[in-house]
Scaffold this active site. Sequence first.
Site, PDB file in Angstrom:
ATOM      1  N   GLN A 329       5.526  26.093  86.658  1.00  0.00           N
ATOM      2  CA  GLN A 329       5.048  25.143  85.659  1.00  0.00           C
ATOM      3  C   GLN A 329       3.826  25.698  84.928  1.00  0.00           C
ATOM      4  OE1 GLN A 329       6.584  22.312  84.822  1.00  0.00           O
ATOM      5  NE2 GLN A 329       5.094  21.880  83.194  1.00  0.00           N
ATOM      6  N   ALA A 350       3.705  19.278  80.898  1.00  0.00           N
ATOM      7  CA  ALA A 350       2.650  18.925  81.847  1.00  0.00           C
ATOM      8  C   ALA A 350       1.865  20.159  82.279  1.00  0.00           C
ATOM      9  CB  ALA A 350       3.263  18.252  83.075  1.00  0.00           C
ATOM     10  N   SER A 355       3.224  17.899  86.790  1.00  0.00           N
ATOM     11  CA  SER A 355       4.629  17.747  86.402  1.00  0.00           C
ATOM     12  C   SER A 355       5.430  17.032  87.485  1.00  0.00           C
ATOM     13  CB  SER A 355       5.248  19.123  86.149  1.00  0.00           C
ATOM     14  OG  SER A 355       6.641  19.006  85.927  1.00  0.00           O
ATOM     15  N   HIS A 357       8.491  17.409  87.824  1.00  0.00           N
ATOM     16  CA  HIS A 357       9.494  18.368  88.311  1.00  0.00           C
ATOM     17  C   HIS A 357       9.061  18.992  89.638  1.00  0.00           C
ATOM     18  CE1 HIS A 357      12.284  18.528  84.847  1.00  0.00           C
ATOM     19  NE2 HIS A 357      11.200  18.232  84.120  1.00  0.00           N
ATOM     20  N   ASP A 364      15.752  17.204  84.060  1.00  0.00           N
ATOM     21  CA  ASP A 364      16.182  17.067  82.668  1.00  0.00           C
ATOM     22  C   ASP A 364      17.705  17.177  82.632  1.00  0.00           C
ATOM     23  OD1 ASP A 364      13.536  16.920  81.884  1.00  0.00           O
ATOM     24  OD2 ASP A 364      13.382  19.069  81.480  1.00  0.00           O
ATOM     25  N   GLU A 407      11.411  11.232  75.829  1.00  0.00           N
ATOM     26  CA  GLU A 407      12.331  12.213  76.388  1.00  0.00           C
ATOM     27  C   GLU A 407      13.532  11.466  76.972  1.00  0.00           C
ATOM     28  OE1 GLU A 407      10.519  14.896  79.132  1.00  0.00           O
ATOM     29  OE2 GLU A 407       9.166  15.766  77.634  1.00  0.00           O
ATOM     30  N   HIS A 410      14.900  13.050  80.421  1.00  0.00           N
ATOM     31  CA  HIS A 410      14.115  13.207  81.649  1.00  0.00           C
ATOM     32  C   HIS A 410      14.264  11.960  82.519  1.00  0.00           C
ATOM     33  CE1 HIS A 410      10.525  14.791  83.940  1.00  0.00           C
ATOM     34  NE2 HIS A 410      10.521  13.513  84.329  1.00  0.00           N
TER      35      HIS A 410
END
Length: 441
Positions: A329, A350, A355, A357, A364, A407, A410
Amino acid sequence: MKSLYIAAAAAMTAALLPAAALQTRAADADTPLLRADVNGDYIINSQDMVLLSKYLLGAGELSDEQAARADFDGDGVIDTFDLIGMRRIYVRNATVAPQGTWIGSGSDGTRFFWFDENSEGTFVRSTEESVTPFSLSKWGDGIDFTLSSGEELSASIAWLDDEHFYLKWRGSEPELFTFGSSVRFDRGPYLKGEYVSDAGGSYKLSTYSGSCGGEDITVLPMGTQARFIFSDGTVKTGDFSRMDKNHFTLKWQDGTTENFTRREITTVDGITYVNGILIANKTYPLPSTYAPGGLTAEFNTAFAKMQAAAKADGMNLTICSGYRSYSYQSQLYNSYVARDGKAKADTYSARPGHSEHQSGLAADINYAGDWFNSTPEAKWLAANCYKYGFIIRYPYGKDDITGYKYESWHVRYLGDETAKLVYDSGLTLEEYLCIDSKYSY
Protein backbone atom coordinates in the site's frame (compact mmCIF):
# COMPACT_ATOMS: atom_id res chain seq x y z
CA MET A 1 -22.98 1.77 50.52
CA LYS A 2 -24.88 4.92 49.70
CA SER A 3 -26.93 4.44 46.54
CA LEU A 4 -26.76 6.57 43.42
CA TYR A 5 -30.15 8.09 44.03
CA ILE A 6 -29.47 8.99 47.66
CA ALA A 7 -26.77 11.34 46.35
CA ALA A 8 -29.50 13.26 44.52
CA ALA A 9 -32.17 13.04 47.20
CA ALA A 10 -31.51 16.33 48.98
CA ALA A 11 -31.55 18.44 45.82
CA MET A 12 -34.73 16.80 44.50
CA THR A 13 -36.66 16.92 47.76
CA ALA A 14 -35.67 20.52 48.43
CA ALA A 15 -37.29 21.47 45.14
CA LEU A 16 -40.43 19.40 45.77
CA LEU A 17 -41.16 19.86 49.48
CA PRO A 18 -42.27 22.96 51.41
CA ALA A 19 -39.51 24.24 53.66
CA ALA A 20 -41.57 23.51 56.79
CA ALA A 21 -41.93 19.84 55.89
CA LEU A 22 -38.27 18.90 55.53
CA GLN A 23 -35.06 19.07 57.51
CA THR A 24 -31.87 17.03 57.22
CA ARG A 25 -30.25 15.02 59.95
CA ALA A 26 -26.88 16.25 61.15
CA ALA A 27 -25.59 12.69 60.88
CA ASP A 28 -26.43 12.42 57.18
CA ALA A 29 -27.10 15.65 55.30
CA ASP A 30 -28.35 13.74 52.24
CA THR A 31 -31.20 11.97 54.04
CA PRO A 32 -34.48 13.88 54.59
CA LEU A 33 -35.54 13.98 58.22
CA LEU A 34 -39.07 12.76 58.89
CA ARG A 35 -40.92 15.32 60.99
CA ALA A 36 -43.40 13.94 63.54
CA ASP A 37 -41.09 10.93 63.97
CA VAL A 38 -40.10 12.11 67.45
CA ASN A 39 -38.15 9.01 68.52
CA GLY A 40 -36.33 8.72 65.16
CA ASP A 41 -37.32 5.16 64.24
CA TYR A 42 -38.91 6.14 60.88
CA ILE A 43 -42.30 4.96 62.12
CA ILE A 44 -44.94 7.52 63.14
CA ASN A 45 -47.13 5.89 65.77
CA SER A 46 -48.52 6.25 69.28
CA GLN A 47 -45.04 6.25 70.80
CA ASP A 48 -44.28 9.54 69.03
CA MET A 49 -47.61 11.02 70.14
CA VAL A 50 -46.97 9.98 73.75
CA LEU A 51 -43.53 11.64 73.74
CA LEU A 52 -44.92 14.87 72.28
CA SER A 53 -48.00 14.86 74.53
CA LYS A 54 -45.86 14.39 77.66
CA TYR A 55 -43.63 17.25 76.58
CA LEU A 56 -46.62 19.54 76.00
CA LEU A 57 -48.00 18.58 79.45
CA GLY A 58 -44.66 19.29 81.09
CA ALA A 59 -44.21 15.66 82.02
CA GLY A 60 -41.23 14.89 79.79
CA GLU A 61 -38.19 16.33 78.00
CA LEU A 62 -37.02 16.12 74.38
CA SER A 63 -33.47 16.05 73.10
CA ASP A 64 -32.44 18.65 70.53
CA GLU A 65 -32.86 16.10 67.73
CA GLN A 66 -36.24 14.97 69.06
CA ALA A 67 -37.36 18.58 69.34
CA ALA A 68 -36.38 19.25 65.72
CA ARG A 69 -38.54 16.33 64.59
CA ALA A 70 -41.40 17.23 66.89
CA ASP A 71 -41.64 20.75 65.40
CA PHE A 72 -43.85 19.46 62.63
CA ASP A 73 -44.86 22.81 61.10
CA GLY A 74 -41.33 24.20 61.35
CA ASP A 75 -42.26 27.42 63.10
CA GLY A 76 -39.64 26.99 65.82
CA VAL A 77 -42.27 26.39 68.50
CA ILE A 78 -43.46 23.01 69.74
CA ASP A 79 -47.19 23.26 70.46
CA THR A 80 -50.55 21.58 69.94
CA PHE A 81 -50.48 22.48 66.22
CA ASP A 82 -47.57 20.06 65.87
CA LEU A 83 -49.59 17.37 67.62
CA ILE A 84 -52.49 17.98 65.20
CA GLY A 85 -50.09 17.69 62.25
CA MET A 86 -48.69 14.48 63.68
CA ARG A 87 -52.17 12.98 63.93
CA ARG A 88 -52.89 13.99 60.32
CA ILE A 89 -49.72 12.20 59.11
CA TYR A 90 -50.57 9.19 61.27
CA VAL A 91 -53.97 8.91 59.56
CA ARG A 92 -52.43 9.29 56.11
CA ASN A 93 -49.89 6.56 56.78
CA ALA A 94 -52.72 4.28 57.86
CA THR A 95 -54.96 4.92 54.85
CA VAL A 96 -52.86 5.81 51.76
CA ALA A 97 -50.89 3.24 49.77
CA PRO A 98 -48.45 4.16 46.97
CA GLN A 99 -49.36 3.64 43.31
CA GLY A 100 -47.27 3.96 40.15
CA THR A 101 -43.48 3.83 39.76
CA TRP A 102 -41.32 4.72 42.76
CA ILE A 103 -37.54 4.91 43.13
CA GLY A 104 -36.29 3.41 46.38
CA SER A 105 -32.89 4.34 47.84
CA GLY A 106 -31.44 2.59 50.84
CA SER A 107 -28.74 0.26 52.10
CA ASP A 108 -29.71 -2.21 49.36
CA GLY A 109 -28.92 0.31 46.62
CA THR A 110 -31.37 1.77 44.12
CA ARG A 111 -34.58 -0.18 43.46
CA PHE A 112 -37.61 0.52 41.28
CA PHE A 113 -41.08 -0.44 42.47
CA TRP A 114 -44.35 -0.53 40.58
CA PHE A 115 -47.51 -0.47 42.71
CA ASP A 116 -50.82 -1.01 40.90
CA GLU A 117 -54.35 -0.37 42.13
CA ASN A 118 -55.02 -4.08 42.74
CA SER A 119 -52.45 -4.57 45.53
CA GLU A 120 -50.04 -6.15 43.05
CA GLY A 121 -46.70 -4.93 41.79
CA THR A 122 -43.11 -5.61 40.76
CA PHE A 123 -39.66 -4.44 41.78
CA VAL A 124 -36.15 -4.62 40.35
CA ARG A 125 -32.73 -3.60 41.63
CA SER A 126 -30.77 -1.13 39.51
CA THR A 127 -27.95 -3.67 39.15
CA GLU A 128 -30.21 -6.43 37.85
CA GLU A 129 -32.58 -7.12 34.97
CA SER A 130 -34.91 -9.72 36.46
CA VAL A 131 -38.17 -8.23 37.77
CA THR A 132 -39.74 -9.70 40.90
CA PRO A 133 -43.57 -9.70 41.16
CA PHE A 134 -45.22 -9.26 44.53
CA SER A 135 -48.61 -8.90 46.19
CA LEU A 136 -49.21 -6.72 49.20
CA SER A 137 -51.66 -6.21 52.02
CA LYS A 138 -51.93 -3.03 54.07
CA TRP A 139 -52.92 -2.81 57.72
CA GLY A 140 -52.61 0.56 59.39
CA ASP A 141 -49.19 1.96 58.54
CA GLY A 142 -47.89 -1.56 57.95
CA ILE A 143 -47.45 -3.22 54.54
CA ASP A 144 -46.83 -6.95 54.06
CA PHE A 145 -45.16 -8.01 50.81
CA THR A 146 -45.40 -11.55 49.47
CA LEU A 147 -42.85 -12.13 46.70
CA SER A 148 -43.38 -14.53 43.81
CA SER A 149 -40.81 -16.82 45.44
CA GLY A 150 -43.04 -17.09 48.52
CA GLU A 151 -40.77 -14.94 50.68
CA GLU A 152 -42.64 -12.54 52.96
CA LEU A 153 -41.42 -9.07 53.98
CA SER A 154 -42.93 -6.44 56.27
CA ALA A 155 -42.46 -2.68 56.46
CA SER A 156 -44.06 0.44 57.91
CA ILE A 157 -44.80 3.40 55.63
CA ALA A 158 -44.21 7.03 56.61
CA TRP A 159 -45.17 9.72 54.08
CA LEU A 160 -43.06 12.89 53.67
CA ASP A 161 -45.40 14.38 51.07
CA ASP A 162 -47.21 13.31 47.89
CA GLU A 163 -43.95 12.36 46.16
CA HIS A 164 -41.81 10.96 49.00
CA PHE A 165 -42.20 8.34 51.68
CA TYR A 166 -40.07 6.04 53.81
CA LEU A 167 -40.45 2.30 54.17
CA LYS A 168 -38.97 1.02 57.42
CA TRP A 169 -38.27 -2.63 56.74
CA ARG A 170 -38.37 -4.98 59.68
CA GLY A 171 -34.79 -5.53 60.86
CA SER A 172 -33.31 -3.17 58.26
CA GLU A 173 -32.49 0.47 57.57
CA PRO A 174 -35.22 2.79 56.20
CA GLU A 175 -35.59 3.15 52.43
CA LEU A 176 -36.47 6.54 50.93
CA PHE A 177 -38.90 6.44 47.99
CA THR A 178 -39.37 9.19 45.40
CA PHE A 179 -42.19 9.22 42.85
CA GLY A 180 -40.98 8.23 39.39
CA SER A 181 -44.09 8.22 37.22
CA SER A 182 -47.62 6.94 36.85
CA VAL A 183 -46.26 4.93 33.88
CA ARG A 184 -44.98 1.45 34.63
CA PHE A 185 -41.23 1.00 34.30
CA ASP A 186 -39.83 -1.52 31.80
CA ARG A 187 -36.79 -3.75 32.07
CA GLY A 188 -35.15 -1.68 29.35
CA PRO A 189 -32.02 -3.59 28.25
CA TYR A 190 -32.03 -1.35 25.16
CA LEU A 191 -30.16 1.30 27.15
CA LYS A 192 -27.09 -0.80 27.92
CA GLY A 193 -23.70 0.18 26.51
CA GLU A 194 -21.61 3.22 25.63
CA TYR A 195 -23.41 5.90 23.63
CA VAL A 196 -22.65 9.31 22.15
CA SER A 197 -25.34 11.85 21.36
CA ASP A 198 -25.58 14.50 18.71
CA ALA A 199 -25.89 17.03 21.56
CA GLY A 200 -22.32 16.27 22.55
CA GLY A 201 -22.97 13.93 25.48
CA SER A 202 -21.01 10.76 26.18
CA TYR A 203 -23.01 8.15 28.09
CA LYS A 204 -22.19 4.83 29.75
CA LEU A 205 -25.44 3.02 30.52
CA SER A 206 -26.05 -0.23 32.36
CA THR A 207 -29.76 -1.11 32.45
CA TYR A 208 -30.94 1.30 35.18
CA SER A 209 -27.82 3.34 35.96
CA GLY A 210 -24.83 4.91 34.28
CA SER A 211 -22.90 8.14 33.79
CA CYS A 212 -22.76 11.11 31.46
CA GLY A 213 -19.44 12.88 31.15
CA GLY A 214 -18.40 11.38 34.48
CA GLU A 215 -21.62 12.42 36.25
CA ASP A 216 -23.67 9.56 37.74
CA ILE A 217 -27.21 9.12 36.48
CA THR A 218 -30.14 6.82 37.16
CA VAL A 219 -32.02 5.64 34.05
CA LEU A 220 -35.68 4.73 34.41
CA PRO A 221 -37.33 3.22 31.29
CA MET A 222 -41.09 3.73 31.40
CA GLY A 223 -43.11 2.31 28.53
CA THR A 224 -42.44 4.56 25.54
CA GLN A 225 -40.43 7.01 27.67
CA ALA A 226 -37.06 7.11 29.41
CA ARG A 227 -36.26 9.24 32.44
CA PHE A 228 -32.70 10.36 33.21
CA ILE A 229 -32.07 11.44 36.82
CA PHE A 230 -28.72 13.22 37.22
CA SER A 231 -26.71 13.33 40.44
CA ASP A 232 -27.42 17.07 40.88
CA GLY A 233 -31.15 16.32 41.00
CA THR A 234 -31.90 17.32 37.40
CA VAL A 235 -34.61 15.12 35.88
CA LYS A 236 -35.16 14.79 32.11
CA THR A 237 -37.91 12.70 30.56
CA GLY A 238 -38.13 11.94 26.85
CA ASP A 239 -40.25 9.97 24.39
CA PHE A 240 -38.21 6.98 23.27
CA SER A 241 -37.93 5.69 19.71
CA ARG A 242 -35.43 3.29 18.16
CA MET A 243 -33.90 3.10 14.69
CA ASP A 244 -32.12 -0.21 15.39
CA LYS A 245 -30.22 -1.92 18.19
CA ASN A 246 -27.40 0.64 18.00
CA HIS A 247 -29.43 3.86 17.73
CA PHE A 248 -32.25 5.46 19.68
CA THR A 249 -33.79 8.91 19.96
CA LEU A 250 -35.23 10.79 22.92
CA LYS A 251 -37.59 13.69 22.34
CA TRP A 252 -37.36 15.63 25.58
CA GLN A 253 -40.33 17.35 27.17
CA ASP A 254 -38.97 20.79 26.18
CA GLY A 255 -39.40 19.78 22.52
CA THR A 256 -35.72 19.18 21.72
CA THR A 257 -34.53 15.88 20.26
CA GLU A 258 -31.34 14.01 21.09
CA ASN A 259 -30.06 11.13 18.96
CA PHE A 260 -27.95 8.41 20.59
CA THR A 261 -25.45 6.10 18.87
CA ARG A 262 -23.84 3.12 20.57
CA ARG A 263 -20.09 3.55 20.24
CA GLU A 264 -17.78 1.29 22.20
CA ILE A 265 -14.20 1.86 21.03
CA THR A 266 -11.53 -0.63 22.02
CA THR A 267 -7.93 -1.06 20.89
CA VAL A 268 -6.26 -4.47 20.82
CA ASP A 269 -2.61 -4.74 19.72
CA GLY A 270 -2.92 -1.39 17.95
CA ILE A 271 -6.09 -2.41 16.07
CA THR A 272 -9.21 -0.30 16.64
CA TYR A 273 -12.62 -1.92 17.03
CA VAL A 274 -15.87 0.04 17.25
CA ASN A 275 -18.77 -2.09 18.56
CA GLY A 276 -16.58 -5.08 17.73
CA ILE A 277 -16.05 -3.97 14.09
CA LEU A 278 -12.46 -3.65 12.91
CA ILE A 279 -11.92 -0.12 11.60
CA ALA A 280 -9.33 1.08 9.12
CA ASN A 281 -9.87 4.63 7.86
CA LYS A 282 -8.15 8.00 7.91
CA THR A 283 -8.62 8.39 11.67
CA TYR A 284 -7.91 4.84 12.80
CA PRO A 285 -4.88 3.14 11.18
CA LEU A 286 -3.78 -0.47 11.30
CA PRO A 287 -0.28 -1.15 12.64
CA SER A 288 2.34 -1.91 10.01
CA THR A 289 2.74 -5.36 11.55
CA TYR A 290 -0.90 -6.31 10.95
CA ALA A 291 -0.73 -8.87 8.15
CA PRO A 292 -3.45 -11.53 7.76
CA GLY A 293 -1.70 -12.45 4.52
CA GLY A 294 -4.82 -12.50 2.37
CA LEU A 295 -8.58 -12.08 2.40
CA THR A 296 -10.10 -13.69 5.48
CA ALA A 297 -11.90 -17.03 5.32
CA GLU A 298 -15.17 -15.26 6.24
CA PHE A 299 -14.75 -12.85 3.35
CA ASN A 300 -14.01 -15.60 0.85
CA THR A 301 -16.95 -17.76 1.94
CA ALA A 302 -19.37 -14.83 1.75
CA PHE A 303 -18.00 -13.65 -1.61
CA ALA A 304 -18.41 -17.11 -3.11
CA LYS A 305 -22.12 -17.06 -2.15
CA MET A 306 -22.55 -13.56 -3.56
CA GLN A 307 -20.70 -14.46 -6.75
CA ALA A 308 -22.98 -17.48 -7.30
CA ALA A 309 -26.11 -15.39 -6.70
CA ALA A 310 -24.92 -12.75 -9.14
CA LYS A 311 -24.17 -15.39 -11.74
CA ALA A 312 -27.72 -16.73 -11.40
CA ASP A 313 -28.89 -13.20 -12.26
CA GLY A 314 -26.61 -13.02 -15.28
CA MET A 315 -23.86 -10.97 -13.57
CA ASN A 316 -20.16 -11.72 -13.44
CA LEU A 317 -18.32 -10.67 -10.28
CA THR A 318 -14.60 -11.13 -9.76
CA ILE A 319 -12.02 -9.67 -7.39
CA CYS A 320 -9.55 -7.38 -9.10
CA SER A 321 -7.77 -6.21 -5.92
CA GLY A 322 -8.07 -7.91 -2.56
CA TYR A 323 -5.58 -8.03 0.31
CA ARG A 324 -2.73 -5.50 0.26
CA SER A 325 0.16 -5.51 2.71
CA TYR A 326 1.32 -2.37 4.49
CA SER A 327 4.43 -2.17 2.30
CA TYR A 328 2.51 -2.68 -0.95
CA GLN A 329 0.00 0.00 0.00
CA SER A 330 2.92 2.35 0.71
CA GLN A 331 4.34 1.75 -2.78
CA LEU A 332 0.92 2.18 -4.39
CA TYR A 333 0.07 5.38 -2.52
CA ASN A 334 3.47 6.95 -3.19
CA SER A 335 3.12 6.24 -6.89
CA TYR A 336 -0.22 8.09 -6.93
CA VAL A 337 1.29 11.02 -5.05
CA ALA A 338 4.11 11.22 -7.57
CA ARG A 339 1.60 11.22 -10.41
CA ASP A 340 -1.26 13.39 -9.08
CA GLY A 341 0.05 15.12 -5.97
CA LYS A 342 -0.72 14.37 -2.30
CA ALA A 343 -4.02 16.28 -2.05
CA LYS A 344 -5.62 14.49 -5.00
CA ALA A 345 -4.15 11.09 -4.12
CA ASP A 346 -5.74 11.34 -0.68
CA THR A 347 -9.20 11.45 -2.29
CA TYR A 348 -8.94 7.98 -3.82
CA SER A 349 -6.00 6.16 -2.21
CA ALA A 350 -5.24 5.42 1.43
CA ARG A 351 -1.96 6.17 3.10
CA PRO A 352 -0.14 3.06 4.36
CA GLY A 353 -1.84 1.65 7.46
CA HIS A 354 -5.13 3.37 6.64
CA SER A 355 -6.28 1.05 3.85
CA GLU A 356 -9.13 -1.40 4.40
CA HIS A 357 -7.40 -3.74 1.98
CA GLN A 358 -4.76 -4.42 4.66
CA SER A 359 -7.50 -5.78 6.94
CA GLY A 360 -8.29 -8.68 4.62
CA LEU A 361 -11.96 -7.66 4.83
CA ALA A 362 -12.26 -5.48 1.71
CA ALA A 363 -11.83 -5.89 -2.02
CA ASP A 364 -12.36 -4.11 -5.33
CA ILE A 365 -14.80 -5.84 -7.67
CA ASN A 366 -14.30 -6.27 -11.43
CA TYR A 367 -12.69 -2.92 -12.22
CA ALA A 368 -11.37 -0.31 -9.75
CA GLY A 369 -12.32 2.77 -11.73
CA ASP A 370 -15.19 5.13 -12.55
CA TRP A 371 -16.02 3.11 -15.64
CA PHE A 372 -17.54 0.47 -13.35
CA ASN A 373 -20.12 2.91 -11.88
CA SER A 374 -22.58 2.61 -14.79
CA THR A 375 -22.39 -1.15 -15.26
CA PRO A 376 -25.22 -3.61 -14.43
CA GLU A 377 -22.82 -5.34 -12.03
CA ALA A 378 -22.36 -2.10 -10.04
CA LYS A 379 -26.12 -1.67 -9.73
CA TRP A 380 -26.58 -5.29 -8.71
CA LEU A 381 -23.79 -5.00 -6.15
CA ALA A 382 -25.31 -1.85 -4.58
CA ALA A 383 -28.74 -3.48 -4.30
CA ASN A 384 -27.71 -6.95 -3.14
CA CYS A 385 -24.29 -7.09 -1.51
CA TYR A 386 -25.69 -6.55 2.02
CA LYS A 387 -27.54 -9.87 1.73
CA TYR A 388 -24.16 -11.58 1.84
CA GLY A 389 -22.56 -9.46 4.58
CA PHE A 390 -21.03 -6.66 2.46
CA ILE A 391 -21.55 -2.92 2.12
CA ILE A 392 -20.51 -0.42 -0.53
CA ARG A 393 -17.93 1.25 1.66
CA TYR A 394 -17.63 4.64 -0.08
CA PRO A 395 -21.11 5.65 -1.32
CA TYR A 396 -21.91 8.48 -3.71
CA GLY A 397 -21.97 11.98 -2.23
CA LYS A 398 -20.34 10.98 1.07
CA ASP A 399 -16.76 12.04 0.27
CA ASP A 400 -16.57 14.49 3.17
CA ILE A 401 -17.61 11.75 5.62
CA THR A 402 -15.72 8.68 4.41
CA GLY A 403 -12.74 10.69 3.18
CA TYR A 404 -12.83 9.07 -0.27
CA LYS A 405 -14.56 9.58 -3.59
CA TYR A 406 -17.45 7.38 -4.66
CA GLU A 407 -16.23 3.82 -5.30
CA SER A 408 -19.01 1.54 -6.53
CA TRP A 409 -16.53 -1.32 -6.74
CA HIS A 410 -15.13 -1.29 -3.18
CA VAL A 411 -16.96 -3.67 -0.81
CA ARG A 412 -16.32 -4.25 2.88
CA TYR A 413 -17.32 -7.41 4.72
CA LEU A 414 -19.21 -6.82 8.00
CA GLY A 415 -21.24 -9.99 8.42
CA ASP A 416 -24.89 -10.51 7.50
CA GLU A 417 -26.52 -8.79 10.50
CA THR A 418 -24.34 -5.67 10.63
CA ALA A 419 -24.28 -5.23 6.86
CA LYS A 420 -28.08 -5.22 6.76
CA LEU A 421 -28.27 -2.74 9.64
CA VAL A 422 -25.92 -0.35 7.87
CA TYR A 423 -27.70 -0.83 4.54
CA ASP A 424 -31.14 -0.24 6.05
CA SER A 425 -29.91 2.90 7.82
CA GLY A 426 -28.78 4.52 4.56
CA LEU A 427 -25.65 5.69 6.39
CA THR A 428 -21.96 5.26 5.78
CA LEU A 429 -20.07 3.10 8.26
CA GLU A 430 -18.63 6.29 9.82
CA GLU A 431 -22.11 7.77 10.28
CA TYR A 432 -23.52 4.51 11.59
CA LEU A 433 -20.81 4.25 14.25
CA CYS A 434 -20.51 8.00 14.83
CA ILE A 435 -16.77 8.13 14.07
CA ASP A 436 -14.56 10.36 11.93
CA SER A 437 -12.33 9.62 8.97
CA LYS A 438 -9.77 12.42 8.86
CA TYR A 439 -6.00 12.40 8.83
CA SER A 440 -4.36 14.13 11.78
CA TYR A 441 -1.01 14.54 10.02
